[in-house]
Design an enzyme around this catalytic site. Structure first.
Site, PDB file in Angstrom:
ATOM      1  NE  ARG A   1     -10.809  -9.745  -2.374  1.00 49.04           N
ATOM      2  CZ  ARG A   1     -11.049  -8.814  -3.278  1.00 49.04           C
ATOM      3  NH1 ARG A   1     -11.322  -9.145  -4.520  1.00 49.04           N
ATOM      4  NH2 ARG A   1     -11.053  -7.531  -2.938  1.00 49.04           N
TER       5      ARG A   1
ATOM      6  CE  LYS B   1      -4.013  -1.715   2.566  1.00 53.35           C
ATOM      7  NZ  LYS B   1      -4.972  -1.563   1.451  1.00 53.35           N
TER       8      LYS B   1
ATOM      9  CG  ASP C   1      -3.769  -4.140  -0.395  1.00 54.48           C
ATOM     10  OD1 ASP C   1      -3.968  -4.510   0.787  1.00 54.48           O
ATOM     11  OD2 ASP C   1      -3.854  -2.951  -0.763  1.00 54.48           O
TER      12      ASP C   1
END
Ligand code: BES
Ligand code: MN
Ligand code: ZN
Length: 498
Positions: free
Chosen positions: A350, A276, A346
């Site tokens: 899930r 990120k 990233d």
């Protein structure tokens, strides 16, 4: 605010440190009904303030008045509640939050005069006042070395002519409010303190004797074939954990229903190899807010002894970068046997949820609900107020929407459709974990999860927006950081399922 006592008494029954009176914009120029019941010259003072334009009743505004020496009520806070016609539970929570913040230097006993003429029932007023007081007085500054100078409100007294069941309800709300603030503490905990392992320890402490707790370590996660959770957690020296809480009430109302609560608990999300950007990366300590919510909610339901059987599964991991990181291009096998091509490390939420959903079904969950700070795009779409809701079952969707609306944890329905599946089709594996097209990201994430939710009703709440605030929301959630989103929703859902 940790614990707060709640009482209902007829107006004037006790001498509070502060009395709060609701005052709407429509009351301007008139002395409120409440003031008429008070001695100490309040009515005349109020009239002067209203005539002078200092008292308008705007939502969230407060005016403090002091009485003569001999008055039974020494301090009154006039709490603006806005327009009468627009008064809802959120407005009442906002007013209660403004009042408790206004009396931070006083603390002690805070009485609220409930007002039968308002368009909210007395019960709704009582609930909103207790919630607004508890959530509004929360401080995220627990890690400051200088102690908090504020004096806590120790007791809330609801002044109502007819107590009728109000006290019991209000006390339940206070229990839930305490658990909401616990979830906020967890979300605000720095990632050097709160690792998957210490989250599991905290969950065990919080569960007390009411819940059965099982913590699966990295070895057990591997043994069960949870290749997705294992991969996400691999780069960190703080290895992953699967935290399992079980609540078995003595007399469950519906023996055919086991509620499976699943939470994403990435204790810090750096993004992994798909790193990120630095800006605001510190807020990714809050990427375990879904997990915190399901832990706190399960504990709340158990403390309230609601007759619903629950299995709660929290997938805890830290998404870091190291020589042992999982990579874009890797193909993982999840516990349900499906293979996943990693296209972005990233999109880790899930992955950990895939294995946790499978585990919840394995443990007998008939109805699944997962909570996760899953996609930045959900926050872009809905901001800090609504979370997005996805479900594979119309009835289950509606049940959750209704609970959400009643609880104050606002949720808006989003679509699932098989035609979205092609976005996560992979050339090499059963599916891939992200699409490189910048489209429909929250829906694709939900479509991905659906493949791991097994048979039966499943719903997914993407709480990336309301779960962790970048700044005050301007209502009763005035503090940056964790909000405890989801705790009230789940308790309300369990009240309805019972
Ligand atoms: N934890 C983030 C989502 C997030 C972002 C929550 C901002 C709250 C605020 C999640 O793990 C993530 O990084 N999602 C990616 C997915 C993408 C790579 C497909 C995102 O939304 O950018
Ligand atoms: Mn991520
Ligand atoms: Zn994440």
């Amino acid at each position: 605010m940790d614990a707060v006592a709640v009482e209902v008494s007829p107006p004037g029954g006790i001498e509070p440190d502060t009395l709060a009176l609701p005052f709407s914009t429509d009351d301007s120029g008139l002395p409120s009904n409440g003031a008429r019941q008070l001695d100490g010259g309040f009515e005349a003072r109020l009239r002067r303030l209203a005539d002078g334009g200092e008292l308008k009743g705007e939502l969230g505004k407060t005016v403090v008045l002091h009485a003569d020496e001999d008055s039974s009520v020494r301090r009154v806070v006039i709490a603006g509640v806005g327009k009468r016609a627009e008064l809802d539970a959120d407005a009442m929570r906002t007013a209660a939050s403004a009042v408790v913040r206004r009396v931070a230097d006083v603390g002690g006993t805070l009485a609220w005069l409930l007002d039968e003429s308002l368009p909210l029932s007395l019960e709704e007023q009582a609930r909103a006042i207790v919630e607004g007081t508890m959530l509004g007085s929360y401080s995220p500054g627990r890690w400051k070395t200088e102690g908090q100078p504020e004096k806590p409100v120790e007791k809330i007294v609801l002044w109502a002519a007819d107590a009728g069941g109000l006290e019991e309800k209000a006390r339940q709300v206070a229990v839930v409010g305490r658990w909401v603030n616990t979830a906020r503490d967890l979300a605000n905990s720095p990632p050097n303190e709160l690792t998957p392992e210490t989250l599991a320890e905290r969950a065990t402490e919080l569960a007390g004797a009411n819940l059965k707790v099982d913590v699966l370590d990295p070895g057990q996660i591997d043994e069960l074939g949870m290749g997705a959770l294992a991969a996400v957690g691999r780069a960190s020296s703080n290895g992953p954990r699967l935290i399992v809480l079980r609540y078995d009430p003595p007399h469950a109302t519906r023996t055919d229903l086991v509620l499976g609560l699943v939470g994403k608990a990435i204790t810090f999300d750096a993004g992994g190899i798909s790193l990120k950007p630095a800006l605001k990366m510190q807020d990714m300590k809050g990427d375990m807010a879904g997990g915190a919510a399901v832990i706190a909610a399960t504990a709340a339901v158990a403390e309230l002894q609601l007759p619903v059987q629950i299995v709660t599964v929290v997938a805890a991991a830290e998404n870091l970068v190291s020589g042992d990181s999982f990579r874009p291009g890797d193909i993982l096998r999840a516990a349900n046997g499906k293979t996943i091509e990693i296209t972005n490390t990233d999109a880790e939420g899930r992955l950990v949820l895939a294995d946790a959903l499978w585990y919840a079904r394995r443990e007998g969950a008939t109805h699944l609900l997962d909570l996760a700070t899953l996609t930045g795009a959900m926050e872009l779409a809905l901001g800090d107020f609504y979370a997005g809701l996805f479900a594979n079952d119309e009835d289950w969707l509606q049940e959750i929407l209704d609970a959400a609306k009643a609880s104050g944890d606002h949720t808006w329905p989003f679509p699932l459709h098989p035609r979205y599946r092609r976005y996560v089709d992979s050339t090499f594996a059963d599916l891939k974990n992200s699409s490189d097209l910048r489209q429909g990201s929250p829906v694709l994430a939900a479509e991905f999860l659906r493949e791991f939710a097994g048979e039966g009703p499943w719903a997914h709440i993407d709480m990336a927006g309301p779960g962790f605030l970048e700044r005050s929301r301007g209502d009763y959630l005035t503090q940056r950081g964790g909000t405890g989103y989801g705790v009230r929703l789940i308790v309300e859902l369990c009240n309805r399922l019972a």
